[in-house]
Scaffold this active site. Structure first.
Site, PDB file in Angstrom:
ATOM      1  N   SER A 178      -9.569   1.606   2.987  1.00 61.60           N
ATOM      2  CA  SER A 178      -8.754   2.428   1.963  1.00 61.60           C
ATOM      3  C   SER A 178      -7.754   1.486   1.247  1.00 61.60           C
ATOM      4  O   SER A 178      -7.211   1.865   0.138  1.00 61.60           O
ATOM      5  CB  SER A 178      -8.077   3.453   2.916  1.00 61.60           C
ATOM      6  OG  SER A 178      -7.084   2.670   3.887  1.00 61.60           O
ATOM      7  N   LYS A 193       0.788  -1.152  -0.098  1.00 64.88           N
ATOM      8  CA  LYS A 193       0.118  -0.073  -0.226  1.00 64.88           C
ATOM      9  C   LYS A 193       0.901   1.228  -0.049  1.00 64.88           C
ATOM     10  O   LYS A 193       1.922   1.225   0.656  1.00 64.88           O
ATOM     11  CB  LYS A 193      -0.826  -0.108   1.176  1.00 64.88           C
ATOM     12  CG  LYS A 193      -2.039   0.928   1.240  1.00 64.88           C
ATOM     13  CD  LYS A 193      -2.865   0.814   2.596  1.00 64.88           C
ATOM     14  CE  LYS A 193      -3.929   1.727   2.617  1.00 64.88           C
ATOM     15  NZ  LYS A 193      -4.612   1.819   3.841  1.00 64.88           N
ATOM     16  N   SER A 223     -10.015  -0.651   6.944  1.00 65.74           N
ATOM     17  CA  SER A 223      -9.197  -0.540   5.527  1.00 65.74           C
ATOM     18  C   SER A 223      -8.543  -1.671   5.134  1.00 65.74           C
ATOM     19  O   SER A 223      -8.187  -1.801   3.883  1.00 65.74           O
ATOM     20  CB  SER A 223      -8.153   0.640   5.835  1.00 65.74           C
ATOM     21  OG  SER A 223      -8.968   1.971   5.724  1.00 65.74           O
TER      22      SER A 223
END
Ligand SMILES: [Mg+2]
Ligand SMILES: [Zn+2]
Lengths: 101, 462, 447
Positions: free
Chosen positions: B141, B66, B165
Site C-alpha cells: 500500500s 505516507k 506494504s
C-alpha cells in the site's frame, strides 16, 4: 486452493453488514456472497496443520505489564475547540448527533 | 546544482559544505513534485515549506510521508474519502521523531485506502503510477512513497507495512524498503490497520539511508504499549562491519515465482557466494499458511480498527467506505462472530505460533533468509480489482515476516525482461536489523543494485 | 407447598477515582466539567491513537476483587468488545473477556453468603445529553476506569439485594478507590431478574430459561422497587403459561415501573478478541502480595474484632463500622482513653461501648480531636455534683409518698430500689449522680 465451498446467504451478508454498521446495496450483497466465500475457502487450508495444544499468539512482542503511573502529567490534552474541530456536527463544545431514544 | 540521485547521506554532506542551502534543496524537490506528481499521483497533500534551518541527524533533508501517519495541522486521509478533510490535532510519534531529527516534511503520499491493498489502486484519490512504466501499478500500500523515491521526488520516505506494504512497492519501484521488527518503530499516530502487524519503516535509495532513518524513528515510546524497550542499534556503524554470514535459502520461498525473478535472485545468491558467504538450504513452513493467518488476523483487526469511523467526531460517515474496506470489515466480523471464533481467529493465532517457532528454529542455523520479495514484477493497473484476494497472494513472500514480526528488507537486484525492477528480500531475526542492513550494504557496495535505482530516476532528469 | 422463587443476579459498575483515565493521562475527574475539556486523541478515539493502561487502576481492580474474596488471576489481558453507539468513540470498549483479573469470590452478610462470579476492569463511555431533537455527546467521561462486578444469581429477595449492595458500597469506600456515589453515577446497578413460579422448595432448582436485565437505576431503594415490580410483572406473565421475553428494560423512577429497551433479537454479538494494543498482564505471587498490602481491615472483620476486643453490642459494632473514618475515629478515641488512667477496671471495660454510644447517639460531635472527644466524654461520665441537702429532702419526699415500694424493698424486692431511684432522679430533675442517689437511698431505707 482448498476444495471446500463455503456458502454465504443474503441474510448472512446482511447480518454481517449490520454487525459492522455498514449499509450495502443489493449489487454488493451478491458480490460479497462469492468474494467472502472465496476468501473463507482459502483460509480453510489452516486445517491441514495440527494445532492441538499449540498456544495462541496475539502479540509477537513478548512484552508484559506495560503501564503508566497514575497522575502523570498530561501532554496530550486537547481544548474543546481542538476536540470538535474536525466534526461536521457540533454545538457549544459538544458533538451533535440525531436524537437517540 | 548537482542534486539528482544523491542519497540523504550525500545531501547532508553537501548541506554541510554549503553547496546549496536547505531552502534550495526543499525548492529543488518541490519543483520536481510540481513537475511530475500529476504523472505518478504520488503525493496527495503538500506541506508548507519553512524558512528555518534544521538541526539534527537529518537536518534539512526533505521527506515524504505516507498518508496514514498523523501530521498535526496537515491533512491526513489514509487515502479514504472517510477522512477526506481530516486535519489531525496531533503528530504520530514517527512524525515527531522525523521533525526532531531536522527532516522537513514535503507532503503526504498516496496509498491504498486504509492500506488495504498491494497496488495503491484502492485509493479513493486515484491510483499512483509506477515511474518505471506508468501503465503499471507501483505496488502498495505504500505505493505513493515508493513512486516518490523511485522518481526522486523525495530522497527519503516513510512507509508502513502490515504485510508487504513497504517491501512489495519498494520491489516494484526498484528502491530500498525496510520493514523493521514489529515494535521496533512506534505505531502511535499511525492510522491502524492490523494492530498486531503494523510496522512503520523507511523507503530510500541506499541501505545506509534506510539505516539512518531507522536510527531516527526506532525506539521505545511511552504512548505505544507494544513498542519495544530493546535499545536501538547503531545501524550505520554495524552495517559497515565486514561480516561473513550464513544465508538461508528455503525452497518454500522459491516456488511459484516468475522465471525472470528467479533468474535475478539466483544471480544475487551467486554474488553472495562470491563474497564469501555460506549458503544453506533451510526448510520453512509453506508461506501459503502465512497468507491464511495474515488474512484472518488482519481482517479481524481491520473490522475492529475501522469501527471508530462513525462520522461523529471527525470525518465522513460509514457510507464513505470503499469496496475493499467493506469487504475486509465484513470478513473480519464474520471470523470474530460467535461460533466462528475458534475455527478462524483462534486457529490463525495458533498457526501464527507455529510460524514463529519455525523462524526461530531456522535463525538458530542461519543469520538471514534470502528470497525474492515478490513472485512477479510490477503488474498492470487494473489487474487487482479483478481478483479481490489477489493482493494476499501477491504478498505471499512477505506475510511470513509480517505474522511473525521479524524484520525484512527489499533491495533491487536487477531488471526483468520487460525492464522492470526485481526485488530481493532479506529476512532477519527479531531486532536484528543490523544484520540484514549489513548484507544489503555489502550487496549495494558490490553491485550498486545493477544501477537499478539510478536508471529509475534518470528518465526523470528535468 | 409450591411457591414463587425469585432468581436474581447483579452487575455493578464502579468508577475508580484515579487521577488519570484508564488509558491516557487525561484527568478522570470529569463530573460537572465543561464538555470535551478532559480529552485527548486516545479517549476521543482519534485515528492512530493507542491505549496504555493505568497501573493504579489495575491494582485497585485487583484490590476490589481481593476484598470480595476472589481468586486473582496471575495472567490476564484486555479484550475489545464491539458495538456501535455514539458515546463509544472507538466502536469498541476495552474490557476483559475470558481472563478477567478476579474470579470466584464470595461476600458474607449476616448468615448468608453471596458468590461473586467475576470482577474485571474496563473503560467508561462518554455521556449523552438528550435534547428536543438532537443528542449531544461529551467525552470527558470516556475512558475513565470502570470496574465491573458480576455476582452469581444467588439472591432470592429484594431485601438481600439491598443489603448486599449496601455492604458492597461500604467495602468499596473502605478501599478508598471510588466514591461509589450512585447519584453521581460512580456506582451503577443492573439486576438480572427471573422467577420460578412454582418452586417445590428444593435448595438448588434449575434456573429459569430467561432473564430480564434492568438498567438505569440510581439508588438502592429503586433497585428494590424495580425488583418488586419486575417479580410481579413476570409472575403475571408466567401465570398465563407464557415465558417472559429475555430483554433489557429501563426503570422509570417517577412511575415506579420498568419498560422494554431492547429485546433478545437484537442481542449483541460483541465479537470479543484480545486487545492487540496492550500486552498481557502477568503477576507473580510476590507482586500480588505487594498489591494486597494496601488492603485495609474490612468492615466484616472489624465487626468481629469490635465485638470481641471492645465487647461492643453487635448492632453498635455494625453501625460504627459502616464508615471507615468513623471506625478509625472510634478506635482512636478508645486509645486516647488509655492516657487517662487511672480509671477503675469496671470503667475500662465500659469505655468502648460508651464511646460507641456517644458517637452513634451524636452526644459528642465526631469532627473534634480525639483529645477533645475524651475530655467531653469524661465530663459526661463524671459523677454529677449533687446538692446533698436537696437530695435528703427529695428522698424523704419520695419515701413518704411510696410506702408500698418501701415495704417491698424491705421484704427483699430489690427491683423496687430502681423505681424509687427513678422517682428521686425525677424530683432532682436529673441533677444528681445516680450512684450517690442509690447509696443515700439504701442508707435511709435500711435505717
Ligand atoms: Mg461492563
Ligand atoms: Zn484522554
Amino acid at each position: 486452493m482448498s476444495s471446500t465451498h463455503t456458502k454465504l446467504s443474503k441474510s448472512d451478508i446482511l447480518h454481517l453488514a449490520k454487525l459492522a454498521n455498514l449499509s450495502i446495496s443489493d449489487a454488493e450483497i451478491s458480490k460479497y456472497e462469492s468474494q467472502l466465500a472465496e476468501t473463507i475457502d482459502y483460509v480453510e487450508n489452516m486445517k491441514e496443520l495440527d494445532t492441538k495444544g499449540v498456544a495462541v499468539t496475539s502479540q509477537t512482542t513478548d512484552l508484559t505489564n506495560i503501564f503508566f503511573d497514575d497522575g502523570l502529567v498530561n501532554n496530550r490534552a486537547l481544548t474543546s475547540e481542538e476536540a470538535v474541530a474536525n466534526s461536521k456536527t457540533k454545538q457549544n463544545g459538544y458533538f451533535k448527533v440525531k436524537k437517540i431514544m | 546544482m548537482d542534486i539528482l540521485g544523491k542519497s540523504a547521506v550525500e545531501l547532508l554532506e553537501s548541506l554541510k559544505k554549503k553547496e546549496f542551502s536547505e531552502k534550495e534543496l526543499f525548492a529543488y524537490f518541490h519543483k520536481r513534485i510540481e513537475r511530475y506528481n500529476s504523472k505518478f499521483n504520488a503525493f496527495l497533500t503538500l506541506a508548507e515549506s519553512t524558512d528555518e534551518n534544521h538541526e539534527g541527524p537529518l537536518g534539512g533533508i526533505p521527506f515524504a510521508m505516507k498518508d496514514n501517519f498523523c501530521t498535526k495541522g496537515v491533512r491526513t486521509t489514509a487515502s479514504s474519502k472517510v477522512l477526506e478533510h481530516f486535519i489531525p490535532p496531533y503528530d504520530s510519534t514517527v512524525t515527531i521523531r522525523m521533525n526532531q531529527s531536522g527532516a522537513v516534511l514535503q507532503g503526504k503520499t498516496n496509498m491504498d485506502a486504509w492500506a488495504h491493498g498491494s497496488s495503491t489502486e484502492t485509493s479513493d484519490f486515484g491510483p499512483s503510477k509506477n515511474p518505471w512504466n506508468t501503465d503499471r501499478a507501483p505496488g502498495g500500500s505504500s505505493g505513493g512513497s515508493a513512486a516518490a523515491i523511485s522518481a526522486y521526488l523525495s530522497p527519503i520516505a516513510i512507509g508502513s507495512e502490515t504485510a508487504g506494504s513497504i517491501r512489495q512497492p519498494a520491489a516494484w519501484c526498484g528502491v530500498v524498503g525496510l520493514k523493521p521488527t514489529y515494535g521496533r518503530v512506534p505505531r502511535y499516530g499511525v492510522v491502524a490497520m492490523g494492530s498486531s502487524l503494523d510496522c512503520p519503516g523507511p523507503m530510500t535509495i541506499t541501505a545506509e539511508d534506510a539505516a539512518l532513518v531507522l536510527e531516527v524513528i526506532a525506539g521505545n515510546d511511552s504512548y505505544d504499549a507494544t513498542s519495544s524497550p530493546v535499545p536501538v542499534g547503531s545501524y550505520r556503524k554495524e552495517m559497515k562491519k565486514k561480516r561473513k554470514m550464513t544465508i538461508g535459502i528455503a525452497d518454500e520461498y522459491m516456488e511459484n515465482i516468475s522465471d525472470d525473478v528467479k533468474k535475478r535472485v539466483d544471480e544475487a545468491i551467486e554474488i553472495f557466494k562470491k563474497q564469501g558467504h555460506t549458503i544453506k538450504k533451510v526448510k520453512l513452513i509453506s508461506p501459503k499458511y502465512a497468507i491464511s493467518v495474515y488474512t484472518i488476523i488482519q481482517r479481524a483487526e481491520v473490522s475492529s480498527n475501522l469501527a471508530r469511523y462513525d462520522g461523529i467526531r471527525y470525518g465522513n460517515d460509514r457510507t464513505h467506505f470503499g469496496q475493499e474496506a467493506k469487504r475486509r470489515i465484513m470478513l473480519g466480523a464474520y471470523t470474530l462472530s460467535y461460533g466462528y471464533y475458534d475455527a478462524f481467529y483462534k486457529k490463525a493465532q495458533q498457526v501464527r505460533t507455529l510460524i514463529i517457532e519455525d523462524f526461530k528454529r531456522v535463525f538458530n542455523e542461519v543469520d538471514v533468509i534470502v528470497s525474492p520479495t515478490t513472485p512477479v514484477t510490477a503488474l498492470k493497473l487494473g489487474e487487482f480489482e479483478k481478483y479481490p484476494f489477489f493482493g494476499e497472494v501477491m504478498d505471499i513472500l512477505n506475510e511470513g515476516a509480517a505474522v511473525s514480526g521479524i524484520p525484512a528488507i527489499n533491495i533491487p537486484c536487477g531488471l526483468d525482461s520487460q525492464k522492470l525492477p526485481v526485488g530481493l528480500q532479506i529476512m532477519g531475526n527479531y531486532f536484528d536489523e543490523s544484520t540484514i542492513l549489513n548484507l544489503a550494504y555489502q550487496f549495494e557496495k558490490e553491485t550498486n543494485y545493477f544501477d537499478v535505482i539510478k536508471k529509475g530516476f534518470e528518465r526523470y532528469k528535468e | 407447598m409450591k411457591q414463587q422463587y425469585p432468581v436474581i443476579g447483579l452487575e455493578i459498575h464502579v468508577e475508580l477515582k484515579t487521577d488519570s483515565k484508564m488509558f491516557c493521562q487525561c484527568s478522570a475527574d470529569y463530573f460537572g466539567k465543561k464538555p470535551n475539556t478532559h480529552v485527548c486523541p486516545v479517549c476521543l478515539g482519534m485515528p492512530g491513537a493507542l491505549p496504555v493502561p493505568n497501573r493504579q487502576a489495575i491494582e485497585w481492580a485487583i484490590l476490589i476483587g481481593k476484598a470480595l474474596g476472589c481468586t486473582i488471576n496471575k495472567i490476564s489481558k484486555f479484550d475489545r468488545k464491539h458495538y456501535f453507539y455514539p458515546d463509544l468513540p472507538k466502536g469498541y470498549q476495552i474490557s476483559q473477556y475470558d481472563e478477567p483479573f478476579c474470579v470466584n469470590g464470595a461476600v458474607a452478610i449476616k448468615e448468608k453468603t453471596f458468590r461473586i462470579h467475576r470482577v474485571h476492569l474496563e473503560e467508561d463511555t462518554g455521556k449523552l445529553i438528550h435534547g428536543e431533537n438532537k443528542t449531544l455527546v461529551d467525552f470527558n467521561r470516556s475512558s475513565v476506569p470502570l470496574v465491573e462486578i458480576v455476582t452469581e444469581p444467588d439472591f432470592h429477595n429484594s431485601d438481600d439485594v439491598r443489603a448486599f449492595l449496601e455492604e458492597l458500597q461500604v467495602i468499596i469506600r473502605y478501599l478508598n478507590v471510588s466514591d461509589a456515589d450512585m447519584e453521581k453515577g460512580s456506582m451503577r446497578l443492573e439486576p438480572n431478574i427471573s422467577l420460578i413460579l412454582n418452586h417445590d422448595g428444593s435448595p438448588d432448582p434449575e434456573l429459569p430459561k430467561y432473564k430480564v436485565e434492568v438498567k438505569n437505576i440510581n439508588s438502592f431503594r429503586y433497585v428494590k422497587d424495580a425488583i418488586e415490580y419486575e417479580l410481579k410483572r413476570q409472575a403475571e406473565i408466567l401465570e398465563t403459561g407464557e415465558l417472559p421475553p429475555q430483554e433489557t428494560r429501563g426503570y422509570n423512577e417517577t412511575k415506579g415501573i420498568t419498560y422494554s429497551q431492547r429485546s433478545k433479537e437484537d442481542a449483541h454479538d460483541y465479537r470479543y478478541f484480545p486487545e492487540p494494543d496492550i500486552p498481557p498482564i502477568v503477576f507473580t505471587e510476590k507482586q500480588l502480595e505487594q498489591i494486597f498490602e494496601s488492603l485495609p481491615e474490612l468492615p466484616g472483620e472489624k465487626i468481629i474484632r469490635y465485638k470481641t476486643q471492645y465487647k461492643l453490642r453487635p448492632q453498635d459494632a455494625f453501625i460504627i463500622t459502616r464508615n471507615r473514618t468513623t471506625a478509625d475515629y472510634f478506635e482512636h478515641v478508645v486509645h486516647e482513653f488509655e492516657k487517662h488512667r487511672p480509671v477503675s477496671n469496671h470503667e475500662v471495660e465500659d469505655i468502648p461501648q460508651k464511646v460507641a454510644n456517644y458517637i452513634i447517639n451524636k452526644k459528642i460531635p465526631v469532627d473534634v480531636s480525639a483529645e477533645e472527644f475524651v475530655r467531653q466524654a469524661l465530663e459526661l461520665m463524671a459523677p454529677k455534683q449533687t446538692d446533698t441537702k436537696l437530695l435528703d429532702e427529695m428522698i424523704a419526699k419520695v419515701v413518704g409518698a411510696n410506702p408500698k415500694a418501701v415495704e417491698d424493698y424491705n421484704k427483699g424486692k430489690q427491683n423496687s430500689i430502681m423505681f424509687l431511684m427513678g422517682q428521686v432522679m425525677k424530683e432532682m430533675k436529673g441533677k444528681a449522680d445516680a450512684q450517690t442517689v442509690k447509696n443515700e437511698l439504701i442508707k435511709i431505707l435500711s435505717k
